[in-house]
Scaffold this motif. Structure first.
Motif, mmCIF file in Angstrom:
data_model
loop_
_atom_site.group_PDB
_atom_site.id
_atom_site.type_symbol
_atom_site.label_atom_id
_atom_site.label_comp_id
_atom_site.label_asym_id
_atom_site.label_seq_id
_atom_site.Cartn_x
_atom_site.Cartn_y
_atom_site.Cartn_z
ATOM 1 N N LEU A 66 -4.976 -4.145 -11.374
ATOM 2 C CA LEU A 66 -3.877 -4.106 -12.345
ATOM 3 C C LEU A 66 -4.321 -3.389 -13.616
ATOM 4 N N VAL A 67 -5.522 -3.724 -14.129
ATOM 5 C CA VAL A 67 -6.022 -3.100 -15.354
ATOM 6 C C VAL A 67 -6.232 -1.599 -15.143
ATOM 7 N N GLN A 68 -6.821 -1.215 -14.058
ATOM 8 C CA GLN A 68 -7.073 0.203 -13.787
ATOM 9 C C GLN A 68 -5.752 0.989 -13.710
ATOM 10 N N THR A 69 -4.771 0.439 -13.013
ATOM 11 C CA THR A 69 -3.479 1.114 -12.860
ATOM 12 C C THR A 69 -2.743 1.206 -14.201
ATOM 13 N N ALA A 70 -2.873 0.162 -15.025
ATOM 14 C CA ALA A 70 -2.217 0.178 -16.333
ATOM 15 C C ALA A 70 -2.748 1.297 -17.208
ATOM 16 N N PHE A 71 -4.061 1.487 -17.220
ATOM 17 C CA PHE A 71 -4.644 2.530 -18.055
ATOM 18 C C PHE A 71 -4.399 3.927 -17.482
ATOM 19 N N LYS A 72 -4.133 4.036 -16.185
ATOM 20 C CA LYS A 72 -3.776 5.337 -15.604
ATOM 21 C C LYS A 72 -2.457 5.842 -16.178
ATOM 22 N N GLN A 73 -1.595 4.892 -16.637
ATOM 23 C CA GLN A 73 -0.294 5.284 -17.181
ATOM 24 C C GLN A 73 -0.441 6.132 -18.437
ATOM 25 N N VAL A 74 -1.584 6.018 -19.112
ATOM 26 C CA VAL A 74 -1.804 6.803 -20.333
ATOM 27 C C VAL A 74 -2.929 7.815 -20.133
ATOM 28 N N ILE A 84 -6.008 7.408 -18.741
ATOM 29 C CA ILE A 84 -7.392 6.948 -18.890
ATOM 30 C C ILE A 84 -7.880 6.410 -17.536
ATOM 31 N N SER A 85 -9.029 6.922 -17.067
ATOM 32 C CA SER A 85 -9.607 6.503 -15.793
ATOM 33 C C SER A 85 -10.684 5.450 -16.044
ATOM 34 N N LEU A 86 -10.448 4.272 -15.514
ATOM 35 C CA LEU A 86 -11.404 3.166 -15.669
ATOM 36 C C LEU A 86 -12.151 2.937 -14.346
ATOM 37 N N PRO A 87 -13.322 2.306 -14.432
ATOM 38 C CA PRO A 87 -14.006 1.908 -13.194
ATOM 39 C C PRO A 87 -13.133 0.945 -12.390
ATOM 40 N N ARG A 88 -13.415 0.804 -11.104
ATOM 41 C CA ARG A 88 -12.539 0.017 -10.230
ATOM 42 C C ARG A 88 -12.775 -1.487 -10.358
ATOM 43 N N VAL A 89 -14.002 -1.935 -10.602
ATOM 44 C CA VAL A 89 -14.287 -3.367 -10.521
ATOM 45 C C VAL A 89 -14.461 -3.969 -11.908
ATOM 46 N N SER A 90 -14.243 -5.297 -11.967
ATOM 47 C CA SER A 90 -14.253 -6.002 -13.250
ATOM 48 C C SER A 90 -15.611 -5.939 -13.940
ATOM 49 N N GLN A 91 -16.729 -5.961 -13.152
ATOM 50 C CA GLN A 91 -18.057 -5.903 -13.771
ATOM 51 C C GLN A 91 -18.206 -4.635 -14.618
ATOM 52 N N ASP A 92 -17.736 -3.511 -14.102
ATOM 53 C CA ASP A 92 -17.865 -2.245 -14.832
ATOM 54 C C ASP A 92 -16.814 -2.121 -15.932
#
Length: 278
Positions: free
Chosen positions: A194-202, A204-212
């Protein structure tokens, strides 16, 4: 005619050779006959009275025979006894050797069992200590998080602008969607999806897993949160859950299969820390 012709000779007339031979033969025959007769007589005498020598052997009596038989039986029995004793000695030696080996094996097993029990006891004690430490740390972290969350409700910004507003709007629109491990939308998510997809809307590419994701930006205090900040549970770099702060002391996150994507106050499940990417 001679005047002596009618007078006999005073010399004996000569005997002829044949007469001598005959007489010699007769004499020789007589002597031969005597010799043969003598020899025959000697032979007859020898046949008539032969010389005989008798050897007398000892006769075994019944008592001697019995003694010999008993001696043989005794010898045989003694041999059997020796053989039986030898077998018993060999069996006893083998049994003693096996007993020694069994004793050594039993001691080794007992020692190994003792070591295993001691190791298990130490591990149990260590686990109990770690669990106690975790309980203390968790309680401390919860108290601190609750305090900081309460402070954030008062001091944190509740208005979102720009990219933060877009992220907040997106995560709120996903409330009610299902939680599925590994999902990234659009009908289901897990927390980091959910977090990764939310930031894709603007963009921004985030790592896939919560640790990263828990180290993807700048660490910020829970007392100074802004909408769009990423919240994490656990420690930075080893977080086990993430969500998005949406302002007014609230966050949105894909919590678990029972709740799905929800919006909750920070006090519902106080986070451990936060990072700011925007």
């Amino acid at each position: 005619m001679s005047h002596t012709a009618h007078i006999r000779s005073h010399r004996k007339p000569r005997r002829s050779a044949s007469s001598i031979v005959v007489r010699s033969g007769v004499a020789g025959g007589v002597l031969s006959t005597l010799a043969v007769a003598g020899a025959a007589g000697y032979a007859n005498a020898a046949e008539a009275e032969p010389v005989t020598q008798t050897l007398e052997l000892p006769t075994l009596t019944a008592d001697v025979a019995t003694q010999v038989a008993q001696s043989a039986d005794a010898t045989q029995q003694a041999a059997a006894n020796y053989e039986l004793q030898a077998e018993r000695d060999a069996a006893a030696a083998s049994a003693a050797k096996q007993a020694k080996a069994d004793l050594a094996e039993a001691r080794q097993k007992a020692e190994a069992k003792k070591k295993a029990q001691e190791k298990a006891r130490k591990e149990a004690a260590a686990r109990a200590t770690r669990n106690a430490e975790r309980t203390v740390l968790s309680a401390s972290a919860s108290t601190s998080a609750s305090t900081e969350a309460a402070s954030a409700t008062v001091t944190g910004s509740s208005s979102a602008t720009g990219s933060a507003a877009a992220i907040v709007s997106f995560v709120k629109s996903q409330v009610g969607r299902a939680y599925v491990s590994g999902a990234t939308g659009p009908s289901a998510y897990d927390c980091s999806g959910l977090v990764q997809t939310a930031f894709k809307q603007v963009g921004i590419s985030l790592p896939r897993v919560s640790q990263d994701q828990s180290t993807a930006g700048t660490q910020v205090s829970l007392s100074n949160l802004q909408p769009g900040d990423i919240l994490y549970w656990g420690s930075a770099g080893s977080a086990y859950h993430v969500g998005v702060y949406v302002g007014d002391g609230m966050f949105v996150g894909a919590q678990n299969p029972s709740t799905g994507v929800v919006e909750r106050p920070l006090s519902y499940d106080p986070p451990t820390g936060a990072v700011r990417v925007l």
